[in-house]
Design a protein around this motif. Structure first.
Motif, mmCIF file in Angstrom:
data_model
loop_
_atom_site.group_PDB
_atom_site.id
_atom_site.type_symbol
_atom_site.label_atom_id
_atom_site.label_comp_id
_atom_site.label_asym_id
_atom_site.label_seq_id
_atom_site.Cartn_x
_atom_site.Cartn_y
_atom_site.Cartn_z
ATOM 1 N N LYS A 45 0.836 -1.204 0.000
ATOM 2 C CA LYS A 45 0.000 0.000 0.000
ATOM 3 C C LYS A 45 0.869 1.250 0.000
ATOM 4 O O LYS A 45 0.594 2.213 -0.731
ATOM 5 C CB LYS A 45 -0.937 -0.007 1.201
ATOM 6 C CG LYS A 45 -1.940 1.140 1.195
ATOM 7 C CD LYS A 45 -2.999 0.961 2.239
ATOM 8 C CE LYS A 45 -3.980 2.128 2.265
ATOM 9 N NZ LYS A 45 -4.633 2.350 0.963
ATOM 10 N N GLU A 46 1.920 1.247 0.800
ATOM 11 C CA GLU A 46 2.809 2.407 0.827
ATOM 12 C C GLU A 46 3.483 2.602 -0.528
ATOM 13 O O GLU A 46 3.613 3.727 -1.010
ATOM 14 C CB GLU A 46 3.868 2.256 1.914
ATOM 15 C CG GLU A 46 4.786 3.460 2.001
ATOM 16 C CD GLU A 46 5.680 3.451 3.223
ATOM 17 O OE1 GLU A 46 6.872 3.768 3.082
ATOM 18 O OE2 GLU A 46 5.184 3.132 4.323
ATOM 19 N N SER B 77 2.358 1.731 -3.524
ATOM 20 C CA SER B 77 1.402 2.248 -4.511
ATOM 21 C C SER B 77 1.096 3.726 -4.245
ATOM 22 O O SER B 77 0.942 4.515 -5.189
ATOM 23 C CB SER B 77 0.119 1.418 -4.500
ATOM 24 O OG SER B 77 -0.557 1.516 -3.261
ATOM 25 N N GLU B 78 1.029 4.113 -2.984
ATOM 26 C CA GLU B 78 0.755 5.516 -2.662
ATOM 27 C C GLU B 78 1.920 6.417 -3.075
ATOM 28 O O GLU B 78 1.706 7.521 -3.595
ATOM 29 C CB GLU B 78 0.476 5.653 -1.166
ATOM 30 C CG GLU B 78 -0.869 5.062 -0.751
ATOM 31 C CD GLU B 78 -1.078 5.073 0.744
ATOM 32 O OE1 GLU B 78 -0.096 5.340 1.482
ATOM 33 O OE2 GLU B 78 -2.209 4.797 1.194
ATOM 34 N N SER C 291 1.824 6.798 -6.796
ATOM 35 C CA SER C 291 0.726 7.686 -7.203
ATOM 36 C C SER C 291 1.122 9.150 -7.070
ATOM 37 O O SER C 291 0.721 9.994 -7.874
ATOM 38 C CB SER C 291 -0.514 7.403 -6.342
ATOM 39 O OG SER C 291 -1.050 6.137 -6.615
ATOM 40 N N LYS C 292 1.918 9.460 -6.047
ATOM 41 C CA LYS C 292 2.362 10.841 -5.850
ATOM 42 C C LYS C 292 3.365 11.262 -6.918
ATOM 43 O O LYS C 292 3.406 12.425 -7.321
ATOM 44 C CB LYS C 292 3.017 10.990 -4.475
ATOM 45 C CG LYS C 292 2.103 10.788 -3.294
ATOM 46 C CD LYS C 292 2.919 10.850 -2.008
ATOM 47 C CE LYS C 292 2.095 10.501 -0.786
ATOM 48 N NZ LYS C 292 2.934 10.449 0.450
#
Length: 249
Positions: free
Chosen positions: A212-213, A215-216, A219-220
């Motif tokens: 999750k980290e 992918s986040e 995304s940024k």
């Protein structure tokens, strides 16, 4: 609403990943980096996953880049028509273990091993189990209940209970428990001898915080859509499924 560019090169994605966790951090023998496709390929979507599976392969277009945490089995890699990057132990070393520790609420987190994180918990084993269930939602939890009072915990995303390596590390560091996946019979025996509690929250679920980290962060940094595919548990409870089908017939 955030806008996305039409495409990004695989080379640009590789550069972004290198900034997050240099590929040379990978453990010896771990094949990371671009394993399918070409750096000059353009993609309009990035999918982050724990494993590249046959079902996922069938849904991919050639313009979708897959970032698989686990190395891809050769028979499946032969079917792939999309660019694929493996981002494995280098990410474990750089951030994945800390991400798991933070999700579990450990304090004063440190790294006693490149692949593990250790932190203060200070609660009962029952509370640790409830915390694991609340934040990771694993399909099952297996426990070696060596002690009830837990003051210090070592976490390892994925494979950490497949051998007694991290149980022995916990004993050496004075930690009371290890949270990871892939608990084996031998590891359970060693943990009982060394008085270290083990919490097997499954390989896939303990990888979720790091994925999750990742992918986040992507995304940024990227101007294309980034999607996280929920980790799949490859071993199902086929016996109970068979019982249910039999009961209905």
């Amino acid at each position: 609403m955030r806008s996305f560019s039409k495409s990004v090169s695989v080379e640009d994605v590789l550069g972004t990943l290198e900034e997050l966790a240099p590929f040379d951090l990978a453990v010896e023998g771990d094949e990371v980096g671009l394993v399918a496709g070409d750096p000059s390929d353009s993609v309009d979507r990035v999918v982050v996953c724990l494993d590249l599976t046959p079902r996922l392969v069938r849904r991919l277009s050639s313009e979708t880049l897959v970032i698989s945490h686990h190395p891809v089995p050769e028979p499946l890699l032969e079917r792939v028509r999309s660019p694929v990057i493996v981002f494995h132990s280098n990410w474990d070393v750089a951030r994945a273990a800390e991400a798991l520790a933070e999700w579990l609420g450990l304090e004063d987190v440190r790294k006693p091993d490149p692949l593990a994180a250790e932190g203060r918990f200070d609660g009962t084993l029952e509370y640790l189990l409830s915390r694991v269930e609340d934040v990771l939602s694993p399909p099952e939890i297996r426990v070696v209940a060596a002690k009830n009072r837990i003051r210090d915990v070592i976490v390892v995303p994925g494979f950490g209970l497949s051998t007694d390596r991290f149980v022995r590390l916990a004993a050496k560091e004075g930690a009371d428990a290890v949270v990871s996946g892939d608990l084996t019979h031998r590891t359970a025996i060693v943990a009982s001898v060394l008085d270290v509690a083990c919490v097997d929250a499954t390989h896939a679920s303990t990888e979720l915080p790091g994925l999750k980290e990742l992918s986040e962060e992507l995304s940024k940094r990227l101007q294309v859509r980034v999607e996280l595919r929920p980790p799949e548990h490859p071993v199902g409870d086929h016996y109970r499924a068979f019982q249910r089908r039999t009961a209905r017939s």
